[in-house]
Design a protein around this motif. Sequence first.
Motif, PDB file in Angstrom:
ATOM      1  N   VAL A   1       0.843  -1.194   0.000  1.00 31.53           N
ATOM      2  CA  VAL A   1       0.000   0.000   0.000  1.00 31.53           C
ATOM      3  C   VAL A   1       0.883   1.250   0.000  1.00 31.53           C
ATOM      4  CG1 VAL A   1      -1.834   1.261   1.162  1.00 31.53           C
ATOM      5  CG2 VAL A   1      -1.769  -1.246   1.285  1.00 31.53           C
TER       6      VAL A   1
ATOM      7  N   LEU B   1       0.681   4.934   0.504  1.00 32.14           N
ATOM      8  CA  LEU B   1      -0.169   5.990   1.023  1.00 32.14           C
ATOM      9  C   LEU B   1       0.166   7.323   0.368  1.00 32.14           C
ATOM     10  CD1 LEU B   1       0.087   5.122   4.830  1.00 32.14           C
ATOM     11  CD2 LEU B   1      -1.801   4.532   3.286  1.00 32.14           C
ATOM     12  N   GLU B   2      -0.848   8.132   0.140  1.00 28.84           N
ATOM     13  CA  GLU B   2      -0.582   9.511  -0.288  1.00 28.84           C
ATOM     14  C   GLU B   2      -0.518  10.356   0.984  1.00 28.84           C
ATOM     15  OE1 GLU B   2      -1.395  12.078  -4.041  1.00 28.84           O
ATOM     16  OE2 GLU B   2      -3.270  11.824  -2.961  1.00 28.84           O
TER      17      GLU B   2
ATOM     18  N   ASN C   1      -3.582  14.595   4.664  1.00 24.59           N
ATOM     19  CA  ASN C   1      -4.097  13.253   4.941  1.00 24.59           C
ATOM     20  C   ASN C   1      -3.462  12.617   6.168  1.00 24.59           C
ATOM     21  OD1 ASN C   1      -5.746  13.322   2.723  1.00 24.59           O
ATOM     22  ND2 ASN C   1      -4.495  11.980   1.458  1.00 24.59           N
TER      23      ASN C   1
ATOM     24  N   TYR D   1      -4.163   8.120   9.535  1.00 24.49           N
ATOM     25  CA  TYR D   1      -4.303   8.432   8.108  1.00 24.49           C
ATOM     26  C   TYR D   1      -5.786   8.531   7.774  1.00 24.49           C
ATOM     27  CZ  TYR D   1      -3.536   8.281   3.063  1.00 24.49           C
ATOM     28  OH  TYR D   1      -3.502   8.595   1.718  1.00 24.49           O
TER      29      TYR D   1
ATOM     30  N   LEU E   1      -8.674   7.472   1.913  1.00 22.26           N
ATOM     31  CA  LEU E   1      -7.952   6.462   1.140  1.00 22.26           C
ATOM     32  C   LEU E   1      -8.159   6.607  -0.366  1.00 22.26           C
ATOM     33  CD1 LEU E   1      -8.878   3.441   3.424  1.00 22.26           C
ATOM     34  CD2 LEU E   1      -6.585   4.395   3.173  1.00 22.26           C
TER      35      LEU E   1
ATOM     36  N   ILE F   1      -4.792   6.379  -2.672  1.00 20.73           N
ATOM     37  CA  ILE F   1      -3.693   5.450  -2.446  1.00 20.73           C
ATOM     38  C   ILE F   1      -3.487   4.578  -3.685  1.00 20.73           C
ATOM     39  CG2 ILE F   1      -4.113   5.422   0.037  1.00 20.73           C
ATOM     40  CD1 ILE F   1      -5.386   2.650  -0.306  1.00 20.73           C
ATOM     41  N   ARG F   2      -2.339   3.914  -3.751  1.00 18.09           N
ATOM     42  CA  ARG F   2      -2.072   2.921  -4.786  1.00 18.09           C
ATOM     43  C   ARG F   2      -1.743   1.596  -4.105  1.00 18.09           C
ATOM     44  NH1 ARG F   2      -4.461   6.045  -6.959  1.00 18.09           N
ATOM     45  NH2 ARG F   2      -4.016   7.273  -8.846  1.00 18.09           N
TER      46      ARG F   2
ATOM     47  N   LYS G   1       4.271   7.626  -5.407  1.00 19.83           N
ATOM     48  CA  LYS G   1       3.117   8.006  -4.594  1.00 19.83           C
ATOM     49  C   LYS G   1       3.530   8.262  -3.144  1.00 19.83           C
ATOM     50  CE  LYS G   1      -0.714   8.141  -5.453  1.00 19.83           C
ATOM     51  NZ  LYS G   1      -1.673   9.237  -5.721  1.00 19.83           N
ATOM     52  N   LEU G   2       4.287   7.330  -2.562  1.00 18.40           N
ATOM     53  CA  LEU G   2       4.676   7.482  -1.160  1.00 18.40           C
ATOM     54  C   LEU G   2       5.771   8.516  -0.976  1.00 18.40           C
ATOM     55  CD1 LEU G   2       4.469   6.575   1.806  1.00 18.40           C
ATOM     56  CD2 LEU G   2       6.318   4.952   1.304  1.00 18.40           C
TER      57      LEU G   2
END
Length: 507
Positions: free
Chosen positions: A363, A365-366, A371, A387, A390, A393-394, A425-426
């Motif tokens: 996962v 997370l953005e 967020n 967090y 959702l 997220i990717r 993304k992260l």
Amino acid sequence: MHRPDTAEAEVAEELAAVRPRLVPRYGAELPGARAAVLSRLWRAFAHEPLPWIAGRETARDGLVLRLGDGRQLAGPAADPYRTDAYVRVVRLDEVPYDDPARLVTDLAVPHSAGFAAELGHSVASLALSRAGAEHHPDEWPDSDWAWERRVVDGHPFHPNCRSRPGFSVAEQLAYGPEHAPVVGLGLVPVPAVECLVSGVWPRDLRDGASLLLPVHPWQAAHVLKRPCDEQLAAHPLMSLRTLAVPGGPHVKTALSTRLTSSVRDISVASIAASATLSSFGEALAARMDGLLHVTRTLGAATAHSPDLAAVLRESPQVYAAPGERVVPVAALATTDLPRSPAWLAAFARLALTVGLRALELGVALEAHGQNLLVALSPTGDPLRLVYRDLADIRISPARLAHHGLPAPGLPARMLTDDATTLRRKLFGSLVGGALASVAGSGPALGAALEGAVRELPRTGDLRALCGASLPVKALTVMRLTPDRTGDIWTELPSPLTAGRPASDGQG
């Protein structure tokens, strides 16, 4: 150097009519607002892949950009992680500019006219936000909305940090969290048979056979174009469209206008997936050894329209033990905590531990400053993360399967096994966004990260994070490329390798 910008003058005129006592403060805040937006813009010019910049050269007194048409743009050395308004003037062929909107207008590059208008609005709205905000830096708020209204300047790195097109001055004062309003949400009855519901819609938001959908008053007036009795008192959070009901949930409303970069509505697909994503978030948190909580979606409903929908979520405050505070990461910079290198290193260690562990499980997370929240002990020590939201997220099905985590019914747009996409993304949100905004500069961020990475497992993701560059969204390129959808990325010199020669960002 500066001539009054149309947006600045328009806001001043409206402000004189609706809140005249703020006019002097608004005028006093304009130079600082121009510098804040210009600093964000200069960061983009220094590091994003803008096609009309032919080269970048380090000069004795700063940075020189060679434009494709032969002109030169000169300014100070650009620290991509610096958050203060340190750029007061840049020079285009020796002509000084302190106004980002006029600079972009005179650059006259493709799509610059629209972007310049956005920058002018960002400056004017930022000055308005600063003029109306109450500053109590020594006080630690007791409510979630009071923490969020301290984030006056908006996005720490986007030149459109405070752009709110479509909002009059009166509406900004009435709905902007920094102005501390109480917003009356309308409750629009829609027959339940005409709604898509995910999760459990509460009884107190039902009226016989109808659901009562919370509607932001701006949305009711400008998009739905219908009268809407304001029945639910709530406090706006930093996203503007999400509001906290005292003693109750956070309500995410549809707000169909462009704020910073994105049009804010709630898609039917996101409503349909909300319960599944919420359960998935709980399963993820259960694997994080108590270091992460994910706020649950209590209920979501839509009248099969992105313009008439709402999501009810837990307040992150439910994860605060007695004496603790749960604080949005974006608000940490308004406290004295980041001034301590030891505190900053501890926070970076916690954030990277959680982010990289989630990524290992599959996962990404953005985890930007809106967020991501942190639970602080009574003495301010970072204890664990919370967090929320959702939606962006990717998720890697292959990584999930490797760790025995199911991924039933998740939206296809979220699924990818591409390591580059997951890491972007992260890393872009957590390191280039949340941690950078708290640290406030490249040297401070690098020092905090160095101590943290030494204590983390040497995974492939960590090795990628410790490379020579850090991926972040090319926010200005995205605004100057309106015919292209999706994210555009660039590479910043890694704060962990600041001493090495860095790319000029043209890759």
